[in-house]
Design an enzyme around this catalytic site. Structure first.
Site, short mmCIF file in Angstrom:
data_model
loop_
_atom_site.label_atom_id
_atom_site.label_comp_id
_atom_site.label_asym_id
_atom_site.label_seq_id
_atom_site.Cartn_x
_atom_site.Cartn_y
_atom_site.Cartn_z
N ALA A 76 0.84 -1.02 0.15
CA ALA A 76 0.00 0.01 -0.04
C ALA A 76 1.02 1.26 0.03
O ALA A 76 1.90 1.37 0.72
CB ALA A 76 -1.14 0.09 1.18
N GLU A 109 -1.87 -12.35 -4.74
CA GLU A 109 -3.30 -12.31 -5.16
C GLU A 109 -3.68 -10.93 -5.39
O GLU A 109 -3.44 -10.15 -4.45
CB GLU A 109 -4.32 -12.95 -4.17
CG GLU A 109 -4.14 -14.38 -3.98
CD GLU A 109 -3.23 -14.66 -3.02
OE1 GLU A 109 -2.82 -15.96 -3.17
OE2 GLU A 109 -2.54 -14.03 -2.39
N ASN A 114 -8.49 -4.69 -10.25
CA ASN A 114 -7.44 -3.56 -9.97
C ASN A 114 -6.44 -3.53 -11.07
O ASN A 114 -5.37 -4.19 -11.15
CB ASN A 114 -6.96 -4.03 -8.61
CG ASN A 114 -5.97 -2.91 -8.05
OD1 ASN A 114 -5.50 -2.06 -8.86
ND2 ASN A 114 -5.79 -2.95 -6.77
N TYR A 121 2.35 -5.20 -11.54
CA TYR A 121 2.93 -6.53 -11.24
C TYR A 121 3.34 -7.19 -12.60
O TYR A 121 4.44 -7.61 -12.54
CB TYR A 121 2.19 -7.56 -10.66
CG TYR A 121 1.87 -7.06 -9.12
CD1 TYR A 121 2.67 -6.58 -8.34
CD2 TYR A 121 0.35 -6.78 -8.75
CE1 TYR A 121 2.36 -6.35 -6.96
CE2 TYR A 121 0.02 -6.50 -7.41
CZ TYR A 121 0.93 -6.06 -6.62
OH TYR A 121 0.54 -5.70 -5.21
#
Length: 161
Positions: A76, A109, A114, A121
């Site tokens: 985050a 995950e 998103n 990623y």
């Protein structure tokens, strides 16, 4: 004078846990509790790093490394620091630490909706490996499972600082 950012280990102090929990609550619909973060800090498998501007925590990344397997479990960044390359730098640094602990592959995950995280990623070398149905709640949503081989080989990686 601009404050220089530093990526450092996340040491569980009352202040850092409060800052961590503040970012978590602002970032996720079902945030982890302070007790969960505290428990993770005592897990010998965990690797945790923070993005610091002096005493201010602006983001974090966490993984569990067991043998050759690494599970990226949390990432985050505070809203004012997003879209500046910090998430990519945190993940890259975290996975370097995982390699130093013997990690040779990593999985994670991410909410299927998103797109920004999936793009992040993918840019680091992760590939979609499957779906976990109804993995998330609030709202109920599938998770996209992604994985990569370590160490990362990211030609396009640049340090934003």
């Amino acid at each position: 004078m601009a404050v220089e950012a530093q990526i450092q280990p996340l040491v569980p102090t009352p202040q850092s846990l409060r800052q961590l929990h503040r970012i978590e609550c602002a970032s996720f619909s079902e945030p982890w509790t302070m007790a969960e973060f505290d428990f993770l800090a005592s897990d010998e498998r965990s690797v945790q790093i923070g993005l610091w501007f002096r005493e201010h925590l602006a983001g974090y990344a966490m993984a569990l490394v067991e043998g050759q397997d690494c599970h990226l479990i949390n990432l985050a960044i505070e809203a004012p620091y997003r879209k500046q390359g910090w998430a990519k730098r945190l993940v890259h640094t975290l996975l370097e630490l995982a390699v130093n602990r013997g990690g040779r592959r990593c999985h994670l995950e991410v909410r299927s909706s998103n797109d920004a995280a999936i793009q992040l990623y993918t840019s680091l070398g992760f590939q979609k490996a499957g779906i976990r149905l109804r993995y998330y709640s609030k709202p109920t949503e599938d998770a996209c499972v992604m994985e990569c081989i370590l160490p990362l080989h990211v030609a396009a990686y640049t340090d934003p600082s």
